[in-house]
Design a protein around this motif. Sequence first.
Motif, PDB file in Angstrom:
ATOM      1  N   CYS A   1       0.838  -1.112  -0.121  1.00 50.21           N
ATOM      2  CA  CYS A   1       0.129   0.129   0.016  1.00 50.21           C
ATOM      3  C   CYS A   1       0.857   1.237  -0.213  1.00 50.21           C
ATOM      4  O   CYS A   1       0.123   2.394  -0.496  1.00 50.21           O
ATOM      5  CB  CYS A   1      -0.937   0.045   1.109  1.00 50.21           C
ATOM      6  SG  CYS A   1      -0.243   0.093   2.850  1.00 50.21           S
ATOM      7  N   GLY A   2       2.078   1.355   0.405  1.00 48.63           N
ATOM      8  CA  GLY A   2       3.038   2.435   0.363  1.00 48.63           C
ATOM      9  C   GLY A   2       2.932   3.436   1.813  1.00 48.63           C
ATOM     10  O   GLY A   2       3.594   4.265   1.575  1.00 48.63           O
ATOM     11  N   ARG A   3       2.138   2.805   2.782  1.00 48.12           N
ATOM     12  CA  ARG A   3       2.007   3.848   3.971  1.00 48.12           C
ATOM     13  C   ARG A   3       3.020   3.897   4.601  1.00 48.12           C
ATOM     14  O   ARG A   3       3.579   5.159   5.088  1.00 48.12           O
ATOM     15  CB  ARG A   3       0.810   3.397   4.738  1.00 48.12           C
ATOM     16  CG  ARG A   3      -0.820   3.352   4.397  1.00 48.12           C
ATOM     17  CD  ARG A   3      -1.327   2.724   5.361  1.00 48.12           C
ATOM     18  NE  ARG A   3      -2.856   2.611   4.962  1.00 48.12           N
ATOM     19  CZ  ARG A   3      -3.791   2.231   4.978  1.00 48.12           C
ATOM     20  NH1 ARG A   3      -3.456   1.315   6.131  1.00 48.12           N
ATOM     21  NH2 ARG A   3      -5.173   2.310   4.770  1.00 48.12           N
TER      22      ARG A   3
ATOM     23  N   LEU B   1       9.683  -0.043  -3.237  1.00 42.02           N
ATOM     24  CA  LEU B   1       8.482  -0.970  -3.634  1.00 42.02           C
ATOM     25  C   LEU B   1       9.237  -1.841  -4.867  1.00 42.02           C
ATOM     26  O   LEU B   1       9.932  -1.557  -5.686  1.00 42.02           O
ATOM     27  CB  LEU B   1       7.343  -0.158  -4.303  1.00 42.02           C
ATOM     28  CG  LEU B   1       5.990  -0.715  -4.652  1.00 42.02           C
ATOM     29  CD1 LEU B   1       5.563  -1.322  -3.310  1.00 42.02           C
ATOM     30  CD2 LEU B   1       5.126   0.140  -5.434  1.00 42.02           C
ATOM     31  N   VAL B   2       8.921  -3.242  -4.481  1.00 41.78           N
ATOM     32  CA  VAL B   2       9.563  -4.179  -5.498  1.00 41.78           C
ATOM     33  C   VAL B   2       8.514  -5.273  -5.715  1.00 41.78           C
ATOM     34  O   VAL B   2       7.398  -5.546  -4.932  1.00 41.78           O
ATOM     35  CB  VAL B   2      10.793  -5.029  -4.674  1.00 41.78           C
ATOM     36  CG1 VAL B   2      12.005  -4.113  -4.545  1.00 41.78           C
ATOM     37  CG2 VAL B   2      10.214  -5.827  -3.461  1.00 41.78           C
ATOM     38  N   GLU B   3       8.472  -5.889  -6.951  1.00 37.85           N
ATOM     39  CA  GLU B   3       7.694  -7.057  -7.334  1.00 37.85           C
ATOM     40  C   GLU B   3       8.080  -8.365  -6.328  1.00 37.85           C
ATOM     41  O   GLU B   3       9.028  -8.522  -6.135  1.00 37.85           O
ATOM     42  CB  GLU B   3       7.926  -7.352  -8.726  1.00 37.85           C
ATOM     43  CG  GLU B   3       7.310  -6.386  -9.590  1.00 37.85           C
ATOM     44  CD  GLU B   3       7.231  -7.003 -11.111  1.00 37.85           C
ATOM     45  OE1 GLU B   3       6.982  -8.149 -11.346  1.00 37.85           O
ATOM     46  OE2 GLU B   3       8.000  -6.201 -11.964  1.00 37.85           O
TER      47      GLU B   3
ATOM     48  N   GLY C   1       2.959 -10.237 -10.734  1.00 44.96           N
ATOM     49  CA  GLY C   1       2.897  -8.773 -10.519  1.00 44.96           C
ATOM     50  C   GLY C   1       2.481  -7.854  -9.383  1.00 44.96           C
ATOM     51  O   GLY C   1       2.463  -6.746  -9.450  1.00 44.96           O
ATOM     52  N   ALA C   2       2.475  -8.636  -8.319  1.00 40.67           N
ATOM     53  CA  ALA C   2       2.114  -7.937  -7.041  1.00 40.67           C
ATOM     54  C   ALA C   2       3.096  -7.212  -6.560  1.00 40.67           C
ATOM     55  O   ALA C   2       4.411  -7.741  -6.774  1.00 40.67           O
ATOM     56  CB  ALA C   2       1.560  -9.031  -6.200  1.00 40.67           C
ATOM     57  N   MET C   3       3.208  -5.941  -5.910  1.00 41.04           N
ATOM     58  CA  MET C   3       4.118  -5.447  -5.401  1.00 41.04           C
ATOM     59  C   MET C   3       4.307  -5.313  -3.917  1.00 41.04           C
ATOM     60  O   MET C   3       2.942  -5.282  -3.145  1.00 41.04           O
ATOM     61  CB  MET C   3       4.201  -3.850  -5.887  1.00 41.04           C
ATOM     62  CG  MET C   3       4.039  -3.769  -7.295  1.00 41.04           C
ATOM     63  SD  MET C   3       5.359  -4.167  -8.095  1.00 41.04           S
ATOM     64  CE  MET C   3       6.367  -2.604  -7.984  1.00 41.04           C
ATOM     65  N   VAL C   4       5.283  -5.362  -3.226  1.00 39.92           N
ATOM     66  CA  VAL C   4       5.277  -5.327  -1.938  1.00 39.92           C
ATOM     67  C   VAL C   4       6.473  -4.358  -1.326  1.00 39.92           C
ATOM     68  O   VAL C   4       7.346  -3.819  -2.274  1.00 39.92           O
ATOM     69  CB  VAL C   4       5.646  -6.728  -1.046  1.00 39.92           C
ATOM     70  CG1 VAL C   4       4.483  -7.593  -1.290  1.00 39.92           C
ATOM     71  CG2 VAL C   4       6.899  -7.203  -1.710  1.00 39.92           C
ATOM     72  N   MET C   5       6.398  -3.707  -0.223  1.00 44.17           N
ATOM     73  CA  MET C   5       7.320  -2.821   0.406  1.00 44.17           C
ATOM     74  C   MET C   5       8.744  -3.906   0.764  1.00 44.17           C
ATOM     75  O   MET C   5       8.661  -4.991   1.160  1.00 44.17           O
ATOM     76  CB  MET C   5       7.035  -2.036   1.478  1.00 44.17           C
ATOM     77  CG  MET C   5       6.036  -1.133   1.211  1.00 44.17           C
ATOM     78  SD  MET C   5       6.042  -0.124  -0.105  1.00 44.17           S
ATOM     79  CE  MET C   5       7.801   0.746   0.123  1.00 44.17           C
TER      80      MET C   5
ATOM     81  N   LYS D   1       3.354   1.942  12.779  1.00 41.58           N
ATOM     82  CA  LYS D   1       2.221   2.447  13.361  1.00 41.58           C
ATOM     83  C   LYS D   1       1.325   2.773  12.256  1.00 41.58           C
ATOM     84  O   LYS D   1      -0.007   2.632  12.521  1.00 41.58           O
ATOM     85  CB  LYS D   1       2.447   3.921  14.042  1.00 41.58           C
ATOM     86  CG  LYS D   1       3.485   3.665  15.484  1.00 41.58           C
ATOM     87  CD  LYS D   1       3.928   4.988  15.975  1.00 41.58           C
ATOM     88  CE  LYS D   1       4.594   4.451  17.226  1.00 41.58           C
ATOM     89  NZ  LYS D   1       5.419   5.617  17.612  1.00 41.58           N
ATOM     90  N   VAL D   2       1.620   2.982  10.964  1.00 43.09           N
ATOM     91  CA  VAL D   2       0.651   3.477  10.086  1.00 43.09           C
ATOM     92  C   VAL D   2       0.204   2.137   9.322  1.00 43.09           C
ATOM     93  O   VAL D   2      -0.624   1.989   8.371  1.00 43.09           O
ATOM     94  CB  VAL D   2       1.074   4.395   8.957  1.00 43.09           C
ATOM     95  CG1 VAL D   2       1.366   5.795   9.737  1.00 43.09           C
ATOM     96  CG2 VAL D   2       2.387   3.821   8.169  1.00 43.09           C
ATOM     97  N   CYS D   3       1.026   1.029   9.675  1.00 44.45           N
ATOM     98  CA  CYS D   3       0.789  -0.226   8.846  1.00 44.45           C
ATOM     99  C   CYS D   3      -0.327  -0.990   9.276  1.00 44.45           C
ATOM    100  O   CYS D   3      -0.405  -1.433  10.681  1.00 44.45           O
ATOM    101  CB  CYS D   3       1.953  -1.233   8.865  1.00 44.45           C
ATOM    102  SG  CYS D   3       1.920  -2.714   7.992  1.00 44.45           S
TER     103      CYS D   3
END
Length: 92
Positions: free
Chosen positions: A29-31, A43-45, A58-62, A78-80
Motif C-alpha cells: 500500500c505504501g503507507r 517498492l518491489v515486485e 505482478g504484485a508489489m510489496v514494500m 504505526k501506520v501499517c
Amino acid sequence: MYLQGLRRDGSSYTPEFVESIDFAKCLGCGRCYKVCSHEVYTLVEKESLDLDDDDDDGAMVMAIAESGNCIGCTACGKVCSRKCHVFKPLIV
C-alpha cells in the motif's frame, strides 16, 4: 545494553529499528514508504523476492532498501494496518 535516545524533555527511550518485513502480510500500500522521510523503503515486485507464492503475479510489496537510514521512530509500523514490520532495539 540497548542504544538510548533522548526526548526534548530529557527523558530517555529505547528506539526500535526496522529489522524486516513479512512479505506474506504486506499489501504494498505504501503507507510506510510515505511516512518515512529517511528513504528506508522501496517498492518491489513480489516475484523478484523468490517467494513460493504463484498467486500474486505482478504484485508489489514494500522492501527495506536502506536499513542504515532507519532512525528507530517506528512510524512505519504505526501506520501499517497489516502489522508486517519487525522491529528490534540496537545492542551497544
